[in-house]
Design a protein around this motif. Structure first.
Motif, PDB file in Angstrom:
ATOM      1  N   ILE A 153       0.810  -1.222   0.000  1.00  0.00           N
ATOM      2  CA  ILE A 153       0.000   0.000   0.000  1.00  0.00           C
ATOM      3  C   ILE A 153       0.845   1.275   0.000  1.00  0.00           C
ATOM      4  CG2 ILE A 153      -1.571   1.373   1.449  1.00  0.00           C
ATOM      5  CD1 ILE A 153      -3.170  -1.204   1.929  1.00  0.00           C
ATOM      6  N   PRO A 154       1.887   1.408   0.829  1.00  0.00           N
ATOM      7  CA  PRO A 154       2.689   2.642   0.758  1.00  0.00           C
ATOM      8  C   PRO A 154       3.302   2.876  -0.619  1.00  0.00           C
ATOM      9  CG  PRO A 154       3.142   1.473   2.795  1.00  0.00           C
ATOM     10  CD  PRO A 154       2.316   0.552   1.960  1.00  0.00           C
ATOM     11  N   LEU A 155       3.769   1.813  -1.275  1.00  0.00           N
ATOM     12  CA  LEU A 155       4.332   1.952  -2.615  1.00  0.00           C
ATOM     13  C   LEU A 155       3.249   2.328  -3.616  1.00  0.00           C
ATOM     14  CD1 LEU A 155       6.625   1.730  -4.663  1.00  0.00           C
ATOM     15  CD2 LEU A 155       6.202  -0.755  -4.757  1.00  0.00           C
ATOM     16  N   LEU A 156       2.068   1.743  -3.485  1.00  0.00           N
ATOM     17  CA  LEU A 156       0.962   2.090  -4.380  1.00  0.00           C
ATOM     18  C   LEU A 156       0.624   3.573  -4.256  1.00  0.00           C
ATOM     19  CD1 LEU A 156      -1.453  -0.952  -3.785  1.00  0.00           C
ATOM     20  CD2 LEU A 156       0.371  -0.729  -5.485  1.00  0.00           C
ATOM     21  N   ILE A 157       0.565   4.069  -3.027  1.00  0.00           N
ATOM     22  CA  ILE A 157       0.214   5.469  -2.804  1.00  0.00           C
ATOM     23  C   ILE A 157       1.304   6.397  -3.313  1.00  0.00           C
ATOM     24  CG2 ILE A 157      -0.213   7.220  -1.016  1.00  0.00           C
ATOM     25  CD1 ILE A 157      -1.639   5.009   0.596  1.00  0.00           C
ATOM     26  N   SER A 158       2.565   6.064  -3.032  1.00  0.00           N
ATOM     27  CA  SER A 158       3.656   6.944  -3.489  1.00  0.00           C
ATOM     28  C   SER A 158       3.741   6.968  -5.008  1.00  0.00           C
ATOM     29  CB  SER A 158       4.992   6.507  -2.880  1.00  0.00           C
ATOM     30  OG  SER A 158       5.370   5.221  -3.341  1.00  0.00           O
ATOM     31  N   THR A 159       3.469   5.833  -5.646  1.00  0.00           N
ATOM     32  CA  THR A 159       3.460   5.786  -7.114  1.00  0.00           C
ATOM     33  C   THR A 159       2.317   6.634  -7.662  1.00  0.00           C
ATOM     34  OG1 THR A 159       4.396   3.551  -7.066  1.00  0.00           O
ATOM     35  CG2 THR A 159       3.399   4.274  -9.134  1.00  0.00           C
ATOM     36  N   TYR A 160       1.160   6.516  -7.066  1.00  0.00           N
ATOM     37  CA  TYR A 160       0.022   7.328  -7.498  1.00  0.00           C
ATOM     38  C   TYR A 160       0.325   8.821  -7.345  1.00  0.00           C
ATOM     39  CZ  TYR A 160      -4.477   9.584  -7.705  1.00  0.00           C
ATOM     40  OH  TYR A 160      -5.501  10.436  -8.047  1.00  0.00           O
ATOM     41  N   ASN A 161       0.939   9.182  -6.238  1.00  0.00           N
ATOM     42  CA  ASN A 161       1.158  10.596  -5.939  1.00  0.00           C
ATOM     43  C   ASN A 161       2.186  11.270  -6.850  1.00  0.00           C
ATOM     44  OD1 ASN A 161      -0.737  10.918  -3.912  1.00  0.00           O
ATOM     45  ND2 ASN A 161       0.676  10.319  -2.275  1.00  0.00           N
ATOM     46  N   ARG A 162       2.896  10.494  -7.666  1.00  0.00           N
ATOM     47  CA  ARG A 162       3.859  11.098  -8.584  1.00  0.00           C
ATOM     48  C   ARG A 162       3.167  11.992  -9.610  1.00  0.00           C
ATOM     49  NH1 ARG A 162       9.050   9.234  -8.797  1.00  0.00           N
ATOM     50  NH2 ARG A 162       9.187   9.952 -10.949  1.00  0.00           N
ATOM     51  N   ASP A 163       2.011  11.538 -10.116  1.00  0.00           N
ATOM     52  CA  ASP A 163       1.324  12.362 -11.124  1.00  0.00           C
ATOM     53  C   ASP A 163      -0.204  12.351 -10.991  1.00  0.00           C
ATOM     54  OD1 ASP A 163       0.651   9.847 -12.041  1.00  0.00           O
ATOM     55  OD2 ASP A 163       1.977   9.917 -13.786  1.00  0.00           O
ATOM     56  N   HIS A 164      -0.729  11.554 -10.049  1.00  0.00           N
ATOM     57  CA  HIS A 164      -2.181  11.499  -9.796  1.00  0.00           C
ATOM     58  C   HIS A 164      -2.966  11.123 -11.057  1.00  0.00           C
ATOM     59  CE1 HIS A 164      -1.832  13.556  -5.801  1.00  0.00           C
ATOM     60  NE2 HIS A 164      -0.716  13.976  -6.368  1.00  0.00           N
ATOM     61  N   LYS A 165      -2.350  10.366 -11.949  1.00  0.00           N
ATOM     62  CA  LYS A 165      -2.982  10.054 -13.231  1.00  0.00           C
ATOM     63  C   LYS A 165      -3.717   8.713 -13.228  1.00  0.00           C
ATOM     64  CE  LYS A 165      -1.915   9.373 -18.149  1.00  0.00           C
ATOM     65  NZ  LYS A 165      -0.847   9.389 -19.191  1.00  0.00           N
ATOM     66  N   ASP A 166      -3.125   7.714 -12.580  1.00  0.00           N
ATOM     67  CA  ASP A 166      -3.655   6.350 -12.669  1.00  0.00           C
ATOM     68  C   ASP A 166      -4.704   6.125 -11.577  1.00  0.00           C
ATOM     69  OD1 ASP A 166      -4.171   3.681 -12.953  1.00  0.00           O
ATOM     70  OD2 ASP A 166      -2.079   3.020 -12.849  1.00  0.00           O
ATOM     71  N   HIS A 167      -5.957   6.444 -11.883  1.00  0.00           N
ATOM     72  CA  HIS A 167      -7.012   6.330 -10.884  1.00  0.00           C
ATOM     73  C   HIS A 167      -7.308   4.880 -10.537  1.00  0.00           C
ATOM     74  CE1 HIS A 167      -8.408  10.307 -12.928  1.00  0.00           C
ATOM     75  NE2 HIS A 167      -7.321  10.476 -12.214  1.00  0.00           N
ATOM     76  N   ASP A 168      -6.857   3.934 -11.357  1.00  0.00           N
ATOM     77  CA  ASP A 168      -7.050   2.526 -11.023  1.00  0.00           C
ATOM     78  C   ASP A 168      -6.217   2.119  -9.808  1.00  0.00           C
ATOM     79  OD1 ASP A 168      -9.011   1.810 -12.833  1.00  0.00           O
ATOM     80  OD2 ASP A 168      -7.595   1.232 -14.387  1.00  0.00           O
ATOM     81  N   ILE A 169      -5.193   2.883  -9.465  1.00  0.00           N
ATOM     82  CA  ILE A 169      -4.480   2.614  -8.207  1.00  0.00           C
ATOM     83  C   ILE A 169      -5.415   2.880  -7.034  1.00  0.00           C
ATOM     84  CG2 ILE A 169      -2.534   3.265  -6.731  1.00  0.00           C
ATOM     85  CD1 ILE A 169      -0.965   3.946  -9.259  1.00  0.00           C
TER      86      ILE A 169
END
Length: 247
Positions: free
Chosen positions: A169-185
């Motif tokens: 989960i922390p990696l999923l959130i940090s990856t999402y927060n890079r560009d907020h593009k992949d809403h499937d995360i």
């Protein structure tokens, strides 16, 4: 002959599915279409990738259109090569009703469910069993791949659900927060909370809107906005922080 019958049945099923849908299809915007393609991209781990791709290309189909690697060649793969094989290839074929109308404004939605990773194919029991048995290795491989590419393909998302990779989960959130593009995360975070029966999520309005009617949840979505985004991340973070810690 069997293959011809399968093709004819496929065409018939497609026609029936199409007839059941509203025939008035609205053409999505270019931005929506581009995001749809983005959602379907898979991630490819590097371990033995060229070797595995070559074996898959030669594997062919059995009489039921399944595409398993022969057992002898499969057993000759290393553990990490097997993980690569499972993550990029699905062995089991099943005819799906896939004549769904395009979704307008797909980029403005947070869906209840993920898109199919492999079209009309899915992971076989052999593949699912291996992934579960080698869960820690699968998490390590996917985590390293995600950190290198800053992307989480739909196949990785599906694998994370199958092995209940809540530690990620922390990696999923940090990856999402890079560009907020992949809403499937965000979808993935909600599915992990749902599958682990996280009480604050199960009692939420979001859960009721998305998953109360499970058979139709594939159509359900939340509007993408900063409030929904923040709430999902906040809940997922609290869920992760409440997990038992190893060691």
């Amino acid at each position: 002959m069997k293959k011809m019958v399968a093709v004819l049945l496929s065409v018939f099923a497609y026609s029936v599915c199409f007839a059941q849908e509203d025939e008035t299809w609205v053409e999505p915007s270019k931005e929506s279409q581009a995001y749809h393609e983005y959602r379907l991209k898979i991630s490819r781990p590097p371990d033995g990738l060229e070797k595995v791709l070559a074996l898959i290309a030669k594997a062919g189909h059995d009489e039921d259109e399944n595409t398993p690697l022969p057992q002898k060649e499969y057993m000759a793969l290393s553990m990490r090569e097997k993980l690569t094989y499972h993550l990029i290839h699905a062995e089991s074929y099943s005819q799906n009703c896939d004549a769904m109308p395009p979704v307008p404004d797909e980029h403005k939605k947070i869906f209840a469910q993920l898109p199919d990773a492999f079209g009309e194919y899915s992971w076989s029991q052999r593949q699912s069993n291996f992934m579960t048995a080698n869960r820690d290795s699968a998490i390590a491989l996917m985590s390293a791949s995600i950190q290198r590419s800053n992307r989480i393909g739909v196949n990785y998302k599906k694998a994370i659900i199958d092995i209940n990779g809540r530690e990620m989960i922390p990696l999923l959130i940090s990856t999402y927060n890079r560009d907020h593009k992949d809403h499937d995360i965000l979808t993935l975070l909600m599915i992990l909370m749902k599958n682990n029966e996280y009480a604050p999520f199960l009692s939420s309005a979001s859960y009721k809107k998305l998953y109360a009617d499970e058979p139709t949840s594939y159509q359900a979505y939340l509007n993408f906005n900063s409030a929904n985004e923040a709430l999902i991340i906040e809940r997922a973070t609290a869920f992760y922080n409440g997990l038992p810690k190893k060691g």
